[in-house]
Scaffold this motif. Structure first.
Motif, PDB file in Angstrom:
ATOM      1  N   ILE A 190     -72.091   9.161  13.537  1.00 46.89           N
ATOM      2  CA  ILE A 190     -71.899   9.051  12.085  1.00 46.89           C
ATOM      3  C   ILE A 190     -72.251  10.384  11.428  1.00 46.89           C
ATOM      4  CG2 ILE A 190     -72.775   7.990   9.971  1.00 46.89           C
ATOM      5  CD1 ILE A 190     -72.940   5.346  11.599  1.00 46.89           C
ATOM      6  N   ALA A 191     -73.392  10.953  11.816  1.00 48.19           N
ATOM      7  CA  ALA A 191     -73.801  12.241  11.244  1.00 48.19           C
ATOM      8  C   ALA A 191     -72.834  13.353  11.641  1.00 48.19           C
ATOM      9  CB  ALA A 191     -75.226  12.577  11.692  1.00 48.19           C
ATOM     10  N   ARG A 192     -72.470  13.414  12.911  1.00 48.92           N
ATOM     11  CA  ARG A 192     -71.586  14.484  13.398  1.00 48.92           C
ATOM     12  C   ARG A 192     -70.194  14.370  12.788  1.00 48.92           C
ATOM     13  NH1 ARG A 192     -70.427  19.458  14.463  1.00 48.92           N
ATOM     14  NH2 ARG A 192     -68.911  19.719  16.128  1.00 48.92           N
ATOM     15  N   LEU A 193     -69.617  13.195  12.766  1.00 48.27           N
ATOM     16  CA  LEU A 193     -68.270  13.034  12.239  1.00 48.27           C
ATOM     17  C   LEU A 193     -68.223  13.259  10.729  1.00 48.27           C
ATOM     18  CD1 LEU A 193     -67.040  10.004  14.365  1.00 48.27           C
ATOM     19  CD2 LEU A 193     -66.610  12.452  14.743  1.00 48.27           C
ATOM     20  N   THR A 194     -69.265  12.868  10.031  1.00 51.60           N
ATOM     21  CA  THR A 194     -69.348  13.144   8.600  1.00 51.60           C
ATOM     22  C   THR A 194     -69.401  14.654   8.368  1.00 51.60           C
ATOM     23  OG1 THR A 194     -70.433  11.026   8.200  1.00 51.60           O
ATOM     24  CG2 THR A 194     -70.692  12.719   6.500  1.00 51.60           C
ATOM     25  N   GLU A 195     -70.182  15.340   9.193  1.00 48.29           N
ATOM     26  CA  GLU A 195     -70.271  16.805   9.119  1.00 48.29           C
ATOM     27  C   GLU A 195     -68.895  17.448   9.336  1.00 48.29           C
ATOM     28  OE1 GLU A 195     -71.893  19.896  12.397  1.00 48.29           O
ATOM     29  OE2 GLU A 195     -73.421  18.551  11.585  1.00 48.29           O
ATOM     30  N   LEU A 196     -68.084  16.849  10.209  1.00 45.97           N
ATOM     31  CA  LEU A 196     -66.735  17.362  10.493  1.00 45.97           C
ATOM     32  C   LEU A 196     -65.704  16.855   9.482  1.00 45.97           C
ATOM     33  CD1 LEU A 196     -66.729  17.027  14.395  1.00 45.97           C
ATOM     34  CD2 LEU A 196     -66.949  19.134  13.030  1.00 45.97           C
ATOM     35  N   GLU A 197     -66.178  16.157   8.451  1.00 43.38           N
ATOM     36  CA  GLU A 197     -65.365  15.667   7.327  1.00 43.38           C
ATOM     37  C   GLU A 197     -64.417  14.525   7.683  1.00 43.38           C
ATOM     38  OE1 GLU A 197     -63.692  18.984   5.195  1.00 43.38           O
ATOM     39  OE2 GLU A 197     -65.684  19.784   4.752  1.00 43.38           O
ATOM     40  N   TYR A 198     -64.805  13.725   8.683  1.00 42.95           N
ATOM     41  CA  TYR A 198     -64.108  12.475   8.938  1.00 42.95           C
ATOM     42  C   TYR A 198     -64.645  11.436   7.952  1.00 42.95           C
ATOM     43  CZ  TYR A 198     -62.376  14.240  13.429  1.00 42.95           C
ATOM     44  OH  TYR A 198     -61.738  14.949  14.407  1.00 42.95           O
ATOM     45  N   GLU A 199     -63.818  10.478   7.603  1.00 36.55           N
ATOM     46  CA  GLU A 199     -64.264   9.342   6.802  1.00 36.55           C
ATOM     47  C   GLU A 199     -64.713   8.263   7.790  1.00 36.55           C
ATOM     48  OE1 GLU A 199     -62.471   5.854   3.905  1.00 36.55           O
ATOM     49  OE2 GLU A 199     -61.208   7.580   4.385  1.00 36.55           O
ATOM     50  N   VAL A 200     -65.998   7.980   7.824  1.00 32.00           N
ATOM     51  CA  VAL A 200     -66.569   7.061   8.804  1.00 32.00           C
ATOM     52  C   VAL A 200     -66.762   5.678   8.189  1.00 32.00           C
ATOM     53  CG1 VAL A 200     -68.549   6.607  10.292  1.00 32.00           C
ATOM     54  CG2 VAL A 200     -67.711   8.953  10.021  1.00 32.00           C
ATOM     55  N   VAL A 201     -66.317   4.653   8.927  1.00 27.62           N
ATOM     56  CA  VAL A 201     -66.541   3.264   8.525  1.00 27.62           C
ATOM     57  C   VAL A 201     -67.383   2.622   9.633  1.00 27.62           C
ATOM     58  CG1 VAL A 201     -65.487   1.061   7.917  1.00 27.62           C
ATOM     59  CG2 VAL A 201     -64.301   3.214   7.357  1.00 27.62           C
ATOM     60  N   ASP A 202     -68.593   2.224   9.286  1.00 27.28           N
ATOM     61  CA  ASP A 202     -69.543   1.665  10.251  1.00 27.28           C
ATOM     62  C   ASP A 202     -69.480   0.146  10.208  1.00 27.28           C
ATOM     63  OD1 ASP A 202     -71.686   0.987  11.851  1.00 27.28           O
ATOM     64  OD2 ASP A 202     -73.168   2.122  10.699  1.00 27.28           O
ATOM     65  N   HIS A 203     -69.063  -0.459  11.328  1.00 27.36           N
ATOM     66  CA  HIS A 203     -68.945  -1.912  11.420  1.00 27.36           C
ATOM     67  C   HIS A 203     -70.172  -2.562  12.065  1.00 27.36           C
ATOM     68  CE1 HIS A 203     -64.760  -2.121  10.039  1.00 27.36           C
ATOM     69  NE2 HIS A 203     -64.652  -0.937  10.603  1.00 27.36           N
ATOM     70  N   GLY A 204     -71.207  -1.771  12.300  1.00 25.54           N
ATOM     71  CA  GLY A 204     -72.451  -2.314  12.825  1.00 25.54           C
ATOM     72  C   GLY A 204     -72.570  -2.182  14.331  1.00 25.54           C
ATOM     73  N   PRO A 205     -73.722  -2.610  14.798  1.00 24.86           N
ATOM     74  CA  PRO A 205     -74.851  -3.194  14.085  1.00 24.86           C
ATOM     75  C   PRO A 205     -75.615  -2.129  13.289  1.00 24.86           C
ATOM     76  CG  PRO A 205     -75.437  -2.904  16.380  1.00 24.86           C
ATOM     77  CD  PRO A 205     -74.001  -2.488  16.235  1.00 24.86           C
ATOM     78  N   PHE A 206     -76.494  -2.605  12.432  1.00 21.34           N
ATOM     79  CA  PHE A 206     -77.221  -1.701  11.557  1.00 21.34           C
ATOM     80  C   PHE A 206     -78.706  -1.638  11.899  1.00 21.34           C
ATOM     81  CE2 PHE A 206     -73.515  -3.468   9.463  1.00 21.34           C
ATOM     82  CZ  PHE A 206     -72.792  -2.300   9.257  1.00 21.34           C
ATOM     83  N   VAL A 207     -79.160  -2.558  12.757  1.00 23.59           N
ATOM     84  CA  VAL A 207     -80.535  -2.554  13.250  1.00 23.59           C
ATOM     85  C   VAL A 207     -80.505  -2.880  14.745  1.00 23.59           C
ATOM     86  CG1 VAL A 207     -81.567  -3.214  11.037  1.00 23.59           C
ATOM     87  CG2 VAL A 207     -80.890  -4.990  12.668  1.00 23.59           C
ATOM     88  N   TYR A 208     -81.528  -2.457  15.442  1.00 27.03           N
ATOM     89  CA  TYR A 208     -81.610  -2.715  16.883  1.00 27.03           C
ATOM     90  C   TYR A 208     -81.933  -4.182  17.132  1.00 27.03           C
ATOM     91  CZ  TYR A 208     -82.892  -2.469  21.752  1.00 27.03           C
ATOM     92  OH  TYR A 208     -82.941  -2.680  23.118  1.00 27.03           O
ATOM     93  N   ASP A 209     -81.116  -4.802  17.973  1.00 32.26           N
ATOM     94  CA  ASP A 209     -81.344  -6.176  18.418  1.00 32.26           C
ATOM     95  C   ASP A 209     -80.884  -6.224  19.868  1.00 32.26           C
ATOM     96  OD1 ASP A 209     -81.335  -8.863  19.094  1.00 32.26           O
ATOM     97  OD2 ASP A 209     -80.117  -9.492  17.392  1.00 32.26           O
ATOM     98  N   ALA A 210     -81.831  -6.289  20.783  1.00 29.47           N
ATOM     99  CA  ALA A 210     -81.522  -6.249  22.209  1.00 29.47           C
ATOM    100  C   ALA A 210     -80.635  -7.403  22.662  1.00 29.47           C
ATOM    101  CB  ALA A 210     -82.816  -6.234  23.030  1.00 29.47           C
ATOM    102  N   LEU A 211     -80.506  -8.433  21.848  1.00 28.97           N
ATOM    103  CA  LEU A 211     -79.700  -9.591  22.216  1.00 28.97           C
ATOM    104  C   LEU A 211     -78.376  -9.671  21.451  1.00 28.97           C
ATOM    105  CD1 LEU A 211     -82.533 -12.264  22.479  1.00 28.97           C
ATOM    106  CD2 LEU A 211     -81.492 -10.907  24.306  1.00 28.97           C
TER     107      LEU A 211
END
Length: 173
Positions: A19-40
């Motif tokens: 997300i950080a790298r692609l944003t830096e390269l000016e890609y439009e990033v859409v994050d579909h998750g997950p947003f927190v760590y859940d081992a299951l």
């Protein structure tokens, strides 16, 4: 270019880095998750959504929309993305497989294994995939058309004359 991302717990660190790298390269990033760590957590939940985002964009005429799905190996994530109608997802493990996924197969989604390679290598595989255009070579278009037709109607591509009579009877047209 818009890039849809999805992963499971094993891909969370790479996804955050991308997300950080692609944003830096000016890609439009859409994050579909997950947003927190859940081992299951379950990769289909997030990877199918990322692939659906690409399919929706392309149906809306946004041709430069691609996706990245990430897991421990990338295998299940690729399988999940490939369940979305119209999506071709490719598992990559080298610069060459990343390049060929686009150049030969016109894959719209790339899968990488977050536990399989160094962060720098996986980042490079994704960057190679995103920057490589489809060749539009006639033989590659023909092969993709055969896959698309099979998905649509379940009819196998015809055997070439050179292969007829050489395999099991059920494989003969």
């Amino acid at each position: 270019m818009r890039v849809h991302l999805g992963c499971d717990h094993a891909g969370l660190n790479l996804k955050s880095h991308l997300i950080a790298r692609l944003t830096e390269l000016e890609y439009e990033v859409v994050d579909h998750g997950p947003f927190v760590y859940d081992a299951l957590d379950d990769y289909p939940v997030f990877c199918i959504r990322a692939a659906e985002g690409v399919a929706r964009d392309r149906a809306a005429g946004i041709a430069d929309s691609l996706g990245v799905v990430i897991g421990g190996s990338g295998n299940g994530e690729q399988m999940a993305a490939n369940k979305v109608e119209g999506i071709r997802a490719a598992l990559v493990w080298s610069d060459e497989t990343a390049k060929l996924a686009r150049d030969h197969n016109n894959a719209q989604v790339v899968a990488v294994g977050g536990r399989m390679h160094a962060l720098e290598d996986m980042t490079r595989f994704v960057e190679v995939f995103l920057s490589e255009p489809f060749s539009n070579d006639e033989r590659h278009v023909r092969r993709i058309d055969q896959l698309t037709a099979y998905d649509k109607d379940g009819v196998r591509p015809a055997l070439p004359e050179s292969a007829k009579g050489l395999g099991p009877a059920e494989d003969q047209d």
